[in-house]
Design a protein around this motif. Structure first.
Motif: not given
Length: 541
Positions: A298-301, A265-267, A258-260
């Protein structure tokens, strides 16, 4: 509602039947190709994807074609397979095998019938690779329709075995079975609990955003209680992608990408109950300014429970690689995080009960793995609870990262064990409380931190900062109950270990430490009650 599937096209033997299925609005669905045993029967193994075999235990071997009887057998005897029938042997089962030409789904039809009412019966089975899809004992001539064999996912090379074996004697075990496999080519879905993003309009490698398709797949998967599958290929995200209470999974973290394309605004945001992301790469095509905005992670929990981040390759982020806030219960395992502008893995906001294990973090712009608990500050409305009950285990981090290795800056009940930390500009392991410039932030207290069996090598390389490899630093709030057991510091930039700062420090305990080749002194203790191998080395005044 699903969007029309985009399918690959074929050129197949004329003997195969192709049927188109019309959809509402005049759209044309994927073509279904029918492979029928009798019409596809051949004197050559593999023609029309059919093979003729015997099975002994779990081993399949090919039979030999007999032109005189127009069937496949073993030297003219049992077991055998003909165009529309099978017969087992005493020591081996009769098997007709079909091999999938590509990824897709299959539906199997065709009844099974004993050729004679005599005898003690046969066992008929349909096996996908090594997994049984259907099996039944048949003792009379009543036709039996196999069940549970519709919409079976396959990939290229998947083997479907039609097996007939004996119950006792092989007498009268001639079995009529002319199966048909309706094959629809498309995205390989690894199990029946998954929906492919291709079925919702995502297209790999076309340089167009796939956000809408992936979001639709996530919504449908949540409704159906299924996972979302990202096949091999590169898919583009133009905005934040929210994974709410489902699993987003790829083929593996090297092939499903997956490429942002929006650096601002790519999380990929995980939220809700039991969200998960597995077996993917997430890449930013470009980076923006590092300004702390979580939209650039990149990844936000966020506000998640029982989350999973596993086998993810994070490549670039303007802010953090994997960021966790206000979340309870989760695992961050087997990931590779690199080239972020802020922390590699960051946990904050009263998060708790999290395991961070077997990750590789390298060349990040700040700490590789950080536990942070912020308190009141000029930019905060009030305190949140301490980030707590965190286990940081067996990670391999550093590799020219710009700040600390593993840090706890405000937090409690943290276990740091079995990690390898190398080549950081600042401390390898950093336990601290801090106050930001101009009261920008204040961190909460530190309590009950255990640091066991870690190896720290060539950290605190920016000697101008004066860090120790293993550093306890007291800023604005207290630090207490920090224990180091069986850790090794090698080639420290300056000090092997140290405790200092103007804040309140309670008991810091060291047991069985190994310090090799420090740049300056093995240790420096300016604060706290220090116990070294059971001996009080420094006492608070």
């Amino acid at each position: 509602m699903k969007k029309n599937t985009r399918w690959s096209t074929w050129s197949l033997a004329a003997i195969l039947t192709v049927s188109g299925i019309s959809l509402a609005g005049g759209a044309q669905a994927a073509s279904s190709v029918s492979y029928t045993a009798s019409t596809g029967f051949s004197a050559t193994q593999g023609t029309n994807n059919w093979y003729y075999q015997q099975k002994t235990g779990t081993t399949y071997t090919n039979l030999t074609y007999q032109s005189s009887s127009s069937r496949w057998d073993v030297s003219g005897t049992y077991p055998w397979v003909s165009s529309n029938a099978q017969h087992p042997g005493n020591s081996a089962d009769s098997v007709r095998t079909w091999i999938a030409p590509s990824s897709g789904k299959i539906t199997i039809t065709g009844s099974v019938q004993k050729g004679s009412a005599d005898g003690d019966g046969i066992n008929a089975s349909i096996i996908k690779d090594s997994t049984s899809l259907w099996t039944q004992t048949i003792r009379n001539t009543t036709e039996v329709q196999p069940s549970g064999v519709t919409n079976i996912p396959v990939q290229q090379g998947t083997q479907i075995h039609f097996v007939v074996n004996r119950v006792g004697s092989i007498s009268f075990d001639h079995t009529l079975w002319n199966p048909t496999i309706a094959f629809t080519a498309g995205a390989y879905v690894p199990d029946d609990r998954s929906l492919s993003i291709l079925d919702f309009g995502a297209v790999a490698g076309d340089n167009k955003p796939d956000d809408t398709a992936i979001a639709a797949a996530i919504q449908q998967a949540k409704t159906e209680g299924k996972d979302v599958y990202v096949p091999t290929g590169t898919f583009e995200l133009s905005n934040i992608l929210t994974v709410n209470g489902v699993t987003l999974k790829g083929e593996n973290k090297d092939q499903s990408i997956l490429t942002s394309t929006n650096p601002e605004c790519g999380s990929i945001d995980l939220t809700g109950a039991s969200p998960a992301i597995r077996n993917l790469s997430h890449v930013y095509s470009s980076l923006g300014e590092r300004d702390g905005k979580n939209e650039k992670n990149s990844i936000s929990v966020k506000n998640a429970t029982n989350f999973v981040v596993d086998q993810i390759h994070v490549q670039k982020a303007s802010t953090a690689g994997i960021y966790v806030t206000d979340s309870i219960g989760g695992t961050i395992t087997n990931n590779t995080v690199q080239d972020t502008q802020a922390d590699g893995i960051h946990m904050t906001g009263d998060s708790s009960d999290i395991t961070v294990q077997n990750n590789v973090v390298k060349q990040v712009g700040d700490d590789t793995i950080a536990v942070v608990s912020y308190g009141k500050s000029a930019k905060s409305d009030g305190d949140k609870g301490q980030t707590n009950n965190i286990r940081i285990l067996n990670n391999d981090v550093g590799y020219d990262s710009k700040a600390r290795g593993i840090s706890v800056v405000g937090g409690r009940d943290v276990l740091i064990e079995g990690n390898h930390i190398q080549l950081t500009q600042m401390a390898g392991i950093y336990i601290a409380t801090e106050t930001g410039e101009n009261n920008e932030y204040n961190t909460q207290a530190v309590d009950s931190i255990t640091i066991n069996n870690n190896t720290v090598d060539r950290t605190a390389q920016d000697t101008g900062r004066g860090h120790a490899d293993l550093l306890v630093y007291a800023g604005n709030t207290p630090i207490d109950n920090v224990t180091f057991n069986n850790n090794t510091s090698t080639n420290a930039g300056k000090f092997g270990t140290g405790v200092w700062g103007s804040g309140q420090v309670g008991t810091i305990t060291y047991n069985h430490m190994t310090i090799i080749n420090p740049g300056s002194d093995p240790y420096k203790f300016d604060n706290g009650r220090i116990i070294w191998d059971g001996v009080v080395k420094r006492e608070n005044k």
